[in-house]
Design an enzyme around this catalytic site. Structure first.
Site, PDB file in Angstrom:
ATOM      1  N   ASN A 129       0.753  -1.546   0.349  1.00 15.01           N
ATOM      2  CA  ASN A 129       0.347  -0.336  -0.107  1.00 15.01           C
ATOM      3  C   ASN A 129       0.988   1.203   0.125  1.00 15.01           C
ATOM      4  OD1 ASN A 129       0.750  -0.716   2.786  1.00 15.01           O
ATOM      5  ND2 ASN A 129      -0.750   0.699   3.712  1.00 15.01           N
ATOM      6  N   GLU A 143       2.935  -4.091  12.545  1.00 15.42           N
ATOM      7  CA  GLU A 143       2.712  -2.810  12.181  1.00 15.42           C
ATOM      8  C   GLU A 143       1.474  -3.660  11.325  1.00 15.42           C
ATOM      9  OE1 GLU A 143       0.582  -0.659  10.993  1.00 15.42           O
ATOM     10  OE2 GLU A 143       1.852   0.358   9.625  1.00 15.42           O
ATOM     11  N   CYS A 179      -2.696   1.819   6.470  1.00 20.04           N
ATOM     12  CA  CYS A 179      -3.207   1.456   7.623  1.00 20.04           C
ATOM     13  C   CYS A 179      -4.522   2.127   8.880  1.00 20.04           C
ATOM     14  CB  CYS A 179      -2.513   0.685   8.123  1.00 20.04           C
ATOM     15  SG  CYS A 179      -0.713   1.684   8.154  1.00 20.04           S
ATOM     16  N   GLU A 234       7.413   1.915  14.986  1.00 20.43           N
ATOM     17  CA  GLU A 234       8.334   2.708  13.906  1.00 20.43           C
ATOM     18  C   GLU A 234       8.243   4.085  14.634  1.00 20.43           C
ATOM     19  OE1 GLU A 234       6.277   0.195  10.466  1.00 20.43           O
ATOM     20  OE2 GLU A 234       8.857  -0.806  11.089  1.00 20.43           O
TER      21      GLU A 234
HETATM   22  P1  NDP Z   1       0.104  -9.482   4.057  1.00 20.82           P
HETATM   23  O1  NDP Z   1      -0.139  -9.338   5.200  1.00 20.82           O
HETATM   24  O2  NDP Z   1      -0.406 -10.740   2.959  1.00 20.82           O
HETATM   25  O3  NDP Z   1       0.870  -8.855   3.428  1.00 20.82           O
HETATM   26  C1  NDP Z   1       1.768  -8.424   3.251  1.00 20.82           C
HETATM   27  C2  NDP Z   1       3.482  -8.681   3.175  1.00 20.82           C
HETATM   28  O4  NDP Z   1       3.251 -10.500   3.825  1.00 20.82           O
HETATM   29  C3  NDP Z   1       3.823  -8.661   1.622  1.00 20.82           C
HETATM   30  O5  NDP Z   1       4.810  -8.163   1.736  1.00 20.82           O
HETATM   31  C4  NDP Z   1       3.385 -10.438   1.379  1.00 20.82           C
HETATM   32  O6  NDP Z   1       4.408 -11.055   0.447  1.00 20.82           O
HETATM   33  C5  NDP Z   1       3.732 -11.038   2.731  1.00 20.82           C
HETATM   34  N1  NDP Z   1       3.295 -12.565   3.580  1.00 20.82           N
HETATM   35  C6  NDP Z   1       1.830 -12.917   2.716  1.00 20.82           C
HETATM   36  N2  NDP Z   1       1.908 -13.681   3.532  1.00 20.82           N
HETATM   37  C7  NDP Z   1       3.132 -13.555   4.418  1.00 20.82           C
HETATM   38  C8  NDP Z   1       3.999 -15.375   5.120  1.00 20.82           C
HETATM   39  N3  NDP Z   1       2.862 -16.329   5.575  1.00 20.82           N
HETATM   40  N4  NDP Z   1       4.456 -14.842   6.089  1.00 20.82           N
HETATM   41  C9  NDP Z   1       5.372 -13.404   6.017  1.00 20.82           C
HETATM   42  N5  NDP Z   1       5.453 -12.954   4.954  1.00 20.82           N
HETATM   43  C10 NDP Z   1       3.782 -12.395   4.504  1.00 20.82           C
HETATM   44  O7  NDP Z   1      -1.717  -8.722   2.832  1.00 20.82           O
HETATM   45  P2  NDP Z   1      -2.439  -8.496   1.489  1.00 20.82           P
HETATM   46  O8  NDP Z   1      -1.755  -8.282   1.003  1.00 20.82           O
HETATM   47  O9  NDP Z   1      -3.042 -10.323   1.394  1.00 20.82           O
HETATM   48  O10 NDP Z   1      -3.748  -7.866   2.440  1.00 20.82           O
HETATM   49  C11 NDP Z   1      -4.992  -8.617   3.476  1.00 20.82           C
HETATM   50  C12 NDP Z   1      -5.117  -7.367   3.862  1.00 20.82           C
HETATM   51  O11 NDP Z   1      -4.324  -6.779   4.712  1.00 20.82           O
HETATM   52  C13 NDP Z   1      -5.307  -6.396   3.144  1.00 20.82           C
HETATM   53  O12 NDP Z   1      -7.369  -6.038   3.361  1.00 20.82           O
HETATM   54  C14 NDP Z   1      -5.365  -5.474   4.246  1.00 20.82           C
HETATM   55  O13 NDP Z   1      -6.387  -5.430   5.144  1.00 20.82           O
HETATM   56  C15 NDP Z   1      -4.152  -5.845   5.101  1.00 20.82           C
HETATM   57  N6  NDP Z   1      -3.198  -4.932   5.036  1.00 20.82           N
HETATM   58  C16 NDP Z   1      -2.922  -3.647   6.309  1.00 20.82           C
HETATM   59  C17 NDP Z   1      -1.516  -3.633   5.432  1.00 20.82           C
HETATM   60  C18 NDP Z   1      -1.168  -2.588   6.484  1.00 20.82           C
HETATM   61  O14 NDP Z   1      -0.960  -0.964   6.633  1.00 20.82           O
HETATM   62  N7  NDP Z   1      -1.175  -2.839   7.829  1.00 20.82           N
HETATM   63  C19 NDP Z   1      -0.936  -3.834   4.316  1.00 20.82           C
HETATM   64  C20 NDP Z   1      -0.787  -4.784   3.128  1.00 20.82           C
HETATM   65  C21 NDP Z   1      -2.666  -4.885   3.916  1.00 20.82           C
HETATM   66  P3  NDP Z   1       3.579 -11.481  -0.989  1.00 20.82           P
HETATM   67  O15 NDP Z   1       3.174 -10.045  -1.577  1.00 20.82           O
HETATM   68  O16 NDP Z   1       4.127 -11.635  -1.766  1.00 20.82           O
HETATM   69  O17 NDP Z   1       2.110 -12.054  -0.188  1.00 20.82           O
END
Ligand code: NDP
Length: 470
Positions: free
Chosen positions: A144, A242, A276, A451
């Site tokens: 994001n 976070e 977030c 952070e």
């Molecule tokens: P994720 O938590 O899956 O992705 C965030 C990061 O974590 C990406 O780099 C992802 O890699 C990585 N990741 C995914 N699975 C694992 C794992 N098992 N172990 C370690 N790292 C992992 O978020 P999503 O993209 O699926 O988004 C889903 C929801 O998460 C959104 O709808 C939102 O609600 C929330 N979200 C919140 C954020 C925030 O800033 N707080 C940011 C993004 C999402 P990869 O991209 O390769 O899957």
């Protein structure tokens, strides 16, 4: 991938597509990293550790400072890369690059704070407290705000003498790779920063469980954060999480309605609602609710949805297809069960790209998914409340606790909100803004650790206490 200062293919040679979310066309291919690549990156980071850790904090700070200058010089190109893989409007992407540069400068400017203590111990002698880097750190970045979140993790990790392996989100690896290369050009030695691209459930999990990683800093979904913490536990890594948020905002009846409605729209629809700490739930005092909602309706209707490269665009596409499906489902569930009244948006554009229109839903029932879940998209749910106590009670009614805000000039109301809102951040007549100078993080399911600020710097250091007898 970037290991030991060089772009390298993955061990298997496989690659995946990076898409433009506004057109769904492929804009690049990057290596599908795996466990072997994580091992190589951690090895490179371990090898680079000793010489980097033994430089003075000021020397490391000067390199970050140079990186900040280079990011400012290249900000236009970097912003275009970010728009093409993430979808946000160009102006927002440019602002994010400035945020990256600011964070590098901030951590460069406080490098002098990395110092030890001398404690006199009458009757015993004296203690010397040394502050040392933790070692190899890992950072998992979401899609994001990939540049800014990278800066919040890279700045404190590097200035304190740690080395780093970074895993970008699979939909936005290009900006992170470009910024890491720029740090290397600015003087960060080979191996001090490494980037492994590839799926979260292999690359992310391998980093979280790798015995050579001392700390893992993760930003993303709450459920993923839990998996990261579980994988990190057996090797006792330091963990910063976070996670998600469902930030409430409370609007009292003494506000300037037009001004505050504009601010609410700004802080809900920034980055297509994908932050977030976006303003995600709105509680408005019943006495002004009709007028406030009418103003919101006009302002939300006026937002222009389009390609982030178009200067007229206020709101770009969502970043990816699953994200769009989730938002559609959350809105559909609310409207089908009569848990809200649709005022603006709520339709599915039949065009290429992950577009979803700015949406306003009022009279939302407390049980609606729009209020109980994190809605990571351009949807503003509005609830009428009949007093501050009720508003604070409803605001606290989720598992999240990242941010919250109150909009009023009444000092008693501000005090009540400050004391009563259960979140890591409370804004007064503001939302979403998080300068790097302040500690940022959540309570409850919104995370662990902070952070930004000196807090992040200190969380990348460990003390070693040496007691000398007299
Ligand atoms: P994720 O938590 O899956 O992705 C965030 C990061 O974590 C990406 O780099 C992802 O890699 C990585 N990741 C995914 N699975 C694992 C794992 N098992 N172990 C370690 N790292 C992992 O978020 P999503 O993209 O699926 O988004 C889903 C929801 O998460 C959104 O709808 C939102 O609600 C929330 N979200 C919140 C954020 C925030 O800033 N707080 C940011 C993004 C999402 P990869 O991209 O390769 O899957």
């Amino acid at each position: 991938m970037l290991i030991g200062g060089r772009r390298v293919p993955s061990a298997t040679g496989g690659e995946f597509d990076v898409m433009d979310p506004a057109t769904e066309s492929v804009i690049a291919r990057v290596p599908i990293g795996g466990v072997e690549d994580v091992g190589a990156a951690v090895d490179a980071a371990e090898e680079a550790l000793e010489p980097w850790a033994s430089m003075s904090p000021r020397e490391r700070g000067l390199i970050l400072h140079r990186a900040a200058e280079m990011v400012r010089t290249c900000a236009d190109d970097l912003a275009i890369t970010l728009v093409r893989e993430q979808g946000k409007p160009l102006e927002e992407a440019h602002g994010e690059m400035m945020g990256f540069a600011n964070a590098m400068e901030f951590y460069a400017s406080i490098s002098g704070a990395i110092k030890g203590d001398l404690i006199s111990l009458p009757g015993i002698g004296e203690a010397h407290v040394y502050r040392e880097p933790l070692g190899v750190c890992a950072a998992i970045i979401p899609w994001n705000v990939p540049a800014l979140i990278m800066a919040w993790k890279v700045g404190p990790a590097l200035v304190t003498g740690n080395t780093l392996v970074l895993k970008p989100a699979s939909t936005t690896p290009l900006t992170n790779l470009a910024l890491a290369e720029l740090l290397i050009k600015a003087g960060v030695p080979s191996g001090v920063i490494n980037v492994v691209t590839g799926p979260g459930d292999t690359v992310g999990q391998a980093l979280a469980s790798h015995p050579g990683v001392a700390k893992i800093s993760f930003t993303g979904d709450t459920a993923t954060g839990r998996k990261v913490a579980e994988a990190a536990a057996p090797t006792f890594k330091a963990v910063t999480l976070e996670l998600g948020g469902s930030d409430p905002a409370i609007v009292c009846d003494d506000v300037d309605i037009e001004k505050v409605a504009s601010a609410v729209v700004k802080y809900r629809f920034y980055n297509c609602g994908q932050a977030c700490t976006s303003l995600k739930r709105l509680y408005v005092m019943d006495t002004i609710a009709d007028e406030f909602i009418a103003s919101l309706e006009r302002k939300v209707e006026a937002l222009k949805m389009g390609n982030g490269m178009d200067p007229e665009t206020d709101i770009g596409p969502l970043n990816n297809a699953p994200q769009k499906r989730q938002v559609i489902e959350q809105v559909r569930a609310t409207l089908e069960s009569d848990d809200g009244v649709l005022r603006v948006g709520g339709w599915n554009p039949e065009v290429p790209g992950h577009f979803y229109p700015p949406t306003l839903i009022t009279e939302v029932d407390p049980t609606s998914r729009l209020l109980t879940e994190e809605v990571f998209g351009p949807v503003l749910p509005v609830v009428r409340v009949h007093g501050l106590e009720e508003a604070i009670g409803q605001a606290n009614g989720t598992s999240y606790g990242l941010g919250s805000s109150i909009w009023t000039n009444d000092v008693d109301a501000i005090r009540m909100a400050r004391e009563g809102l259960r979140s890591g951040m409370v804004w007064v007549n503001l939302h979403l803004r998080v300068p790097v100078e302040v500690p940022f993080g959540g309570v409850k399911a919104s995370g662990l650790g902070r952070e930004g600020s000196m807090d992040a710097l200190m969380s990348h250091l460990r003390t070693k206490t040496v007691i000398h007898s007299r």
